[in-house]
Design an enzyme around this catalytic site. Structure first.
Site, PDB file in Angstrom:
ATOM      1  N   LYS A   1       0.847  -1.196   0.000  1.00  0.00           N
ATOM      2  CA  LYS A   1       0.000   0.000   0.000  1.00  0.00           C
ATOM      3  C   LYS A   1       0.885   1.249   0.000  1.00  0.00           C
ATOM      4  CE  LYS A   1      -3.657   1.850   2.910  1.00  0.00           C
ATOM      5  NZ  LYS A   1      -4.504   1.578   4.064  1.00  0.00           N
TER       6      LYS A   1
ATOM      7  N   GLU B   1      10.653  -4.619   4.269  1.00  0.00           N
ATOM      8  CA  GLU B   1      10.738  -6.007   3.827  1.00  0.00           C
ATOM      9  C   GLU B   1      10.407  -6.122   2.336  1.00  0.00           C
ATOM     10  OE1 GLU B   1       9.124  -4.901   6.466  1.00  0.00           O
ATOM     11  OE2 GLU B   1       9.311  -6.253   8.190  1.00  0.00           O
TER      12      GLU B   1
ATOM     13  N   GLY C   1      -4.825  -2.395   5.345  1.00  0.00           N
ATOM     14  CA  GLY C   1      -4.007  -3.496   4.826  1.00  0.00           C
ATOM     15  C   GLY C   1      -4.564  -4.868   5.161  1.00  0.00           C
ATOM     16  N   ARG C   2      -4.951  -5.071   6.414  1.00  0.00           N
ATOM     17  CA  ARG C   2      -5.391  -6.414   6.824  1.00  0.00           C
ATOM     18  C   ARG C   2      -6.807  -6.753   6.350  1.00  0.00           C
ATOM     19  NH1 ARG C   2      -4.285  -3.030  10.855  1.00  0.00           N
ATOM     20  NH2 ARG C   2      -5.904  -2.330  12.272  1.00  0.00           N
TER      21      ARG C   2
ATOM     22  N   GLU D   1      -3.923  -7.183  15.330  1.00  0.00           N
ATOM     23  CA  GLU D   1      -3.489  -5.844  14.908  1.00  0.00           C
ATOM     24  C   GLU D   1      -4.665  -4.866  15.048  1.00  0.00           C
ATOM     25  OE1 GLU D   1      -0.134  -5.178  11.836  1.00  0.00           O
ATOM     26  OE2 GLU D   1      -1.902  -4.551  10.746  1.00  0.00           O
TER      27      GLU D   1
ATOM     28  N   HIS E   1      -3.193 -34.048  18.009  1.00  0.00           N
ATOM     29  CA  HIS E   1      -1.984 -34.783  18.408  1.00  0.00           C
ATOM     30  C   HIS E   1      -0.888 -33.825  18.837  1.00  0.00           C
ATOM     31  CE1 HIS E   1      -3.695 -38.515  16.751  1.00  0.00           C
ATOM     32  NE2 HIS E   1      -4.285 -37.664  15.919  1.00  0.00           N
TER      33      HIS E   1
ATOM     34  N   LYS F   1       9.842  -0.752  14.221  1.00  0.00           N
ATOM     35  CA  LYS F   1      10.358  -0.399  12.884  1.00  0.00           C
ATOM     36  C   LYS F   1      11.342   0.755  13.003  1.00  0.00           C
ATOM     37  CE  LYS F   1       6.135  -1.108  10.158  1.00  0.00           C
ATOM     38  NZ  LYS F   1       5.201  -0.441   9.274  1.00  0.00           N
TER      39      LYS F   1
HETATM   40  O1  F6P Z   1       2.808  -4.122   9.942  1.00  0.00           O
HETATM   41  C1  F6P Z   1       2.067  -2.987   9.716  1.00  0.00           C
HETATM   42  C2  F6P Z   1       1.495  -2.875   8.346  1.00  0.00           C
HETATM   43  O2  F6P Z   1       1.193  -1.543   8.140  1.00  0.00           O
HETATM   44  C3  F6P Z   1       0.248  -3.714   8.139  1.00  0.00           C
HETATM   45  O3  F6P Z   1      -0.909  -3.186   8.674  1.00  0.00           O
HETATM   46  C4  F6P Z   1       0.228  -3.817   6.655  1.00  0.00           C
HETATM   47  O4  F6P Z   1      -0.657  -4.811   6.251  1.00  0.00           O
HETATM   48  C5  F6P Z   1       1.691  -4.127   6.391  1.00  0.00           C
HETATM   49  O5  F6P Z   1       2.368  -3.318   7.329  1.00  0.00           O
HETATM   50  C6  F6P Z   1       2.190  -3.889   4.993  1.00  0.00           C
HETATM   51  O6  F6P Z   1       2.109  -2.555   4.581  1.00  0.00           O
HETATM   52  P1  F6P Z   1       2.259  -2.139   3.070  1.00  0.00           P
HETATM   53  O7  F6P Z   1       1.162  -2.755   2.291  1.00  0.00           O
HETATM   54  O8  F6P Z   1       2.195  -0.643   3.058  1.00  0.00           O
HETATM   55  O9  F6P Z   1       3.600  -2.624   2.581  1.00  0.00           O
END
Ligand code: F6P
Length: 522
Positions: free
Chosen positions: A208, A214, A268-269, A354, A385, A512
Site C-alpha cells: 500500500k 521487507e 491493509g489487513r 493488529e 496430536h 520499525k
Molecule cells: O505491519 C504494519 C502494516 O502496516 C500492516 O498493517 C500492513 O498490512 C503491512 O504493514 C504492509 O504494509 P504495506 O502494504 O504498506 O507494505
C-alpha cells in the site's frame, strides 16, 4: 459524525452482566445441554452455514444481556457509519470501506464527496483482464514464453490475506504456481526464487505504501536477480505492482499500466478484496475471485440487516466478550477441520490482534478492562496430536471455534466421516468431559481395577470447555468469502464494544523505527 464513545463498563447492561455472571459462573455445559431444544435455541442457520453455539456457558438471559450491551453502545449506529463511509478510522483520518469492494449494488458510497463505486469496478475489470491474459498465455515473458510462476511480494496484509486464500482455494487453482515472499530474511526470497526461471516468472509487488522495508528489499533483490538475464526494458512483462504510492512505483521502474490501485479507505489487513488479491485471481481465475467477493457480500448484508440476536458475527463477538471480560479467558483457538485452511489462524492473528490489540479507548484514556483476545490455532486433526492436551486438561479456559465442512472436495467419504467424527468428538469431549465415576467404571471394565488408585485423577476430563461449531456445506470461494467476512465483522463488533479504534496499528511503528535507527548507525 464520528463513532460514539461509550465505556462499556459504565452501561447498565455491563452492570447487569456482572451480577448475572456472579449468579451463573459455575454453570455447566453438561447441564445446559439437557435443556429442551437447547441446540435449536442456540443455533443460527444462514444458507450454507450453520453455527451451533449451544456448547457455551450461557443462558437465554446471558444472551439477552449481551445483546443489550451491543444496543447500549449503539452498535447499530457504528455499523451504519462503517458501511456508509464515515471516517471511523479517526486516528488516521480514514473511512473503512473494505465492504464497498464487494458491494454489487448501485448505491453510491462517497469518499470526499466522490462515489467510489466506479473506481472499484474499473479496478475489478483490470484484475479480470490481466488475470485472463496471464492464465490464457496471451501475456508472455520477455523471451515469448508463457508465465508459469507468480511471486507475490508483500508483508502483513499485503501477504497474509492473499497467501491464506490461495492456499485455502488450492483445489480450484489453475496451472500457475503461486509463491509468497514476505520476510526480510534473505533466505526466504532466496528459497522462493532458487528454482524459478526469470523468463516465465511474474512478480506481483504488493505494498500500500511502497515503503515497507521487507517488501522493498525483497523486490530489489528479485529485480537484480531478474536483470542478471534480462534488461530493464523487460521489466514491464515481469513486474506489476499494487499500491497507492505511484511515485515510488515509478521509481522502482514499473510501468504505470501495470499498477493496480489501492486506496487509503481500505486497511491493509482487510485488503484481499481489492487488487491486493490479484494473486488470488491469477491462481484460481477471476470467476472464483468474484465468488469469494460474493460470499463476503452476503455476510455483509447479513451483518448489516439482521437483528443482533440472530446476527452471526455479532453473536460470536458477544460470546468472545463474555469469556474475555467476564470469565477472564485470555486466548481463543480457531480450529479448522480442513487442511486447506491451515493458514487461516495466521491470517486471523493479524486481522484480530493488529485491530483490537489496543489499550487506549476512543477518548485516549487507558482502558480499565480487557480488550483484544489472543488468537491461535491449527488444523484438525493434526492439532489433536499436538496442543489439544492443554485445551482438554490444562488449567486455562480456551474458547474455541471449530470450523468444518459437511462435504470434502475430493470425495473420499470414508476419510471425511473420520474427520467429522473427530470434529464432533472434540467438541463433545471439551463440553462434557469424563467424570471420576466414568473413569472408575472404564478401568474396572477393562480389567485394570488395580490401577484405579494410581490412574484415576489423571484420566478425568473436567469438561465445561466452550466452543462454537461453524459448519459450512462445502469449501468454495463463496463460502470462504463468507467465513472471512464473518471474522471481519466480529472484529469490528468487538472494537466497538470495547470502545477502541480497530483500524489503526501504531503499535507496529516503534520496533520499525528502532530497527531503522540501528541500521543507520551501522
Ligand atoms: O505491519 C504494519 C502494516 O502496516 C500492516 O498493517 C500492513 O498490512 C503491512 O504493514 C504492509 O504494509 P504495506 O502494504 O504498506 O507494505
Amino acid at each position: 459524525m464520528s463513532l460514539k464513545n461509550i465505556n462499556p463498563t459504565t452501561t447498565n447492561a455491563w452492570k447487569e452482566l456482572t451480577s448475572h455472571f456472579n449468579d451463573i459462573k459455575n454453570i455447566n455445559i453438561k447441564d445446559l445441554d439437557k435443556e429442551t431444544n437447547r441446540k435449536e435455541n442456540f443455533s443460527l442457520k444462514f444458507d450454507d452455514l450453520l453455527v451451533d453455539y449451544s456448547k457455551n456457558r450461557i443462558t437465554k438471559e446471558t444472551l439477552n444481556l449481551l445483546v443489550k450491551l451491543a444496543e447500549e453502545v449503539d452498535l447499530k449506529d457504528a455499523i451504519e457509519k462503517q458501511f456508509s463511509g464515515e471516517i471511523i478510522n479517526v486516528t488516521e483520518g480514514r473511512e473503512v470501506l473494505h465492504t464497498a469492494l464487494r458491494s454489487t449494488t448501485d448505491a453510491p458510497i462517497l469518499v470526499e464527496g466522490k462515489n467510489i463505486k466506479p473506481q472499484i469496478q474499473t479496478a475489478l475489470r483490470k484484475i479480470k483482464s490481466f488475470s485472463n491474459k496471464v492464465i490464457s498465455g496471451k501475456w508472455k515473458g520477455y523471451t515469448g514464453k508463457f508465465i508459469t510462476d507468480i511471486v507475490n511480494i508483500g508483508i502483513g496484509g499485503s501477504d497474509l490475506g492473499p497467501d491464506m486464500v490461495v492456499e485455502s482455494l488450492k483445489y480450484y487453482k489453475n496451472h500457475l504456481t503461486t509463491h509468497f515472499v514476505s520476510n526480510v530474511d534473505g533466505d526466504h526470497v532466496s528459497e522462493a526464487i532458487k528454482n524459478l526461471d526469470p523468463e516465465t516468472t511474474l512478480f506481483v509487488i504488493v505494498s500500500k505504501t511502497f515503503t515497507t522495508q521487507e517488501t522493498i528489499s525483497n523486490s530489489e533483490t528479485v529485480k537484480n536477480w531478474f536483470l542478471k538475464s534480462a534488461t530493464i526494458f523487460d521489466i514491464p512483462k515481469h513486474f506489476v505492482a499494487v499500491s497507492t504510492n505511484l511515485e515510488a512505483v515509478d521509481n522502482f521502474g514499473i510501468d504505470r499500466n501495470n499498477v493496480f490501485p489501492m486506496w487509503n479507505w481500505v486497511g491493509g489487513r482487510f485488503s484481499l478484496w481489492s487488487a491486493v488479491g490479484l494473486s488470488i485471481s491469477l491462481s484460481v481465475g477471476f470467476d472464483h475471485y468474484k465468488g469469494l467477493l460474493a460470499g463476503a457480500e452476503e455476510m455483509d448484508l447479513h451483518f448489516k440487516n439482521e437483528d443482533f440476536d440472530t446476527n452471526i458475527p455479532v453473536i460470536l463477538a458477544l460470546l468472545s466478550i463474555w469469556y474475555n471480560n467476564f470469565y477472564g479467558a485470555e486466548t481463543e483457538a480457531v480450529l479448522p477441520y480442513s487442511q486447506y485452511l491451515k493458514k487461516l489462524p495466521d491470517y486471523l492473528q493479524q486481522a484480530i490482534m493488529e485491530s483490537n490489540g489496543k489499550g487506549v479507548d476512543r477518548n485516549g484514556n487507558k482502558v480499565n478492562y480487557q480488550t483484544g483476545t489472543i488468537v491461535w490455532g491449527s488444523t484438525g486433526t493434526n492439532m489433536q496430536h499436538a496442543f489439544m492436551q492443554l485445551v482438554h486438561q490444562g488449567t486455562k479456559l480456551i474458547p474455541a471455534d471449530f470450523i468444518g465442512y459437511k462435504e470434502s472436495l475430493y470425495g473420499l467419504t470414508a476419510h471425511h466421516k473420520k474427520l467429522m467424527a473427530n470434529y464432533y468428538g472434540q467438541i463433545d469431549a471439551l463440553a462434557f468431559g469424563k467424570t471420576k465415576e466414568e473413569v472408575h467404571s472404564e478401568l474396572k471394565l477393562s480389567g485394570n481395577e488395580d490401577k484405579i488408585g494410581s490412574l484415576l485423577p489423571f484420566k478425568v476430563f473436567e469438561g465445561n470447555r466452550p466452543s462454537n461449531a461453524i459448519l459450512f456445506d462445502k469449501l468454495t470461494p463463496h463460502s470462504l468469502g463468507k467465513l472471512i467476512a464473518l471474522y471481519e465483522h466480529k472484529i469490528f463488533t468487538q472494537g466497538i464494544l470495547w470502545n477502541i479504534y480497530s483500524y489503526d496499528q501504531f503499535g507496529v511503528e516503534l520496533g520499525k523505527e528502532l530497527a531503522n535507527k540501528l541500521l543507520n548507525n551501522q
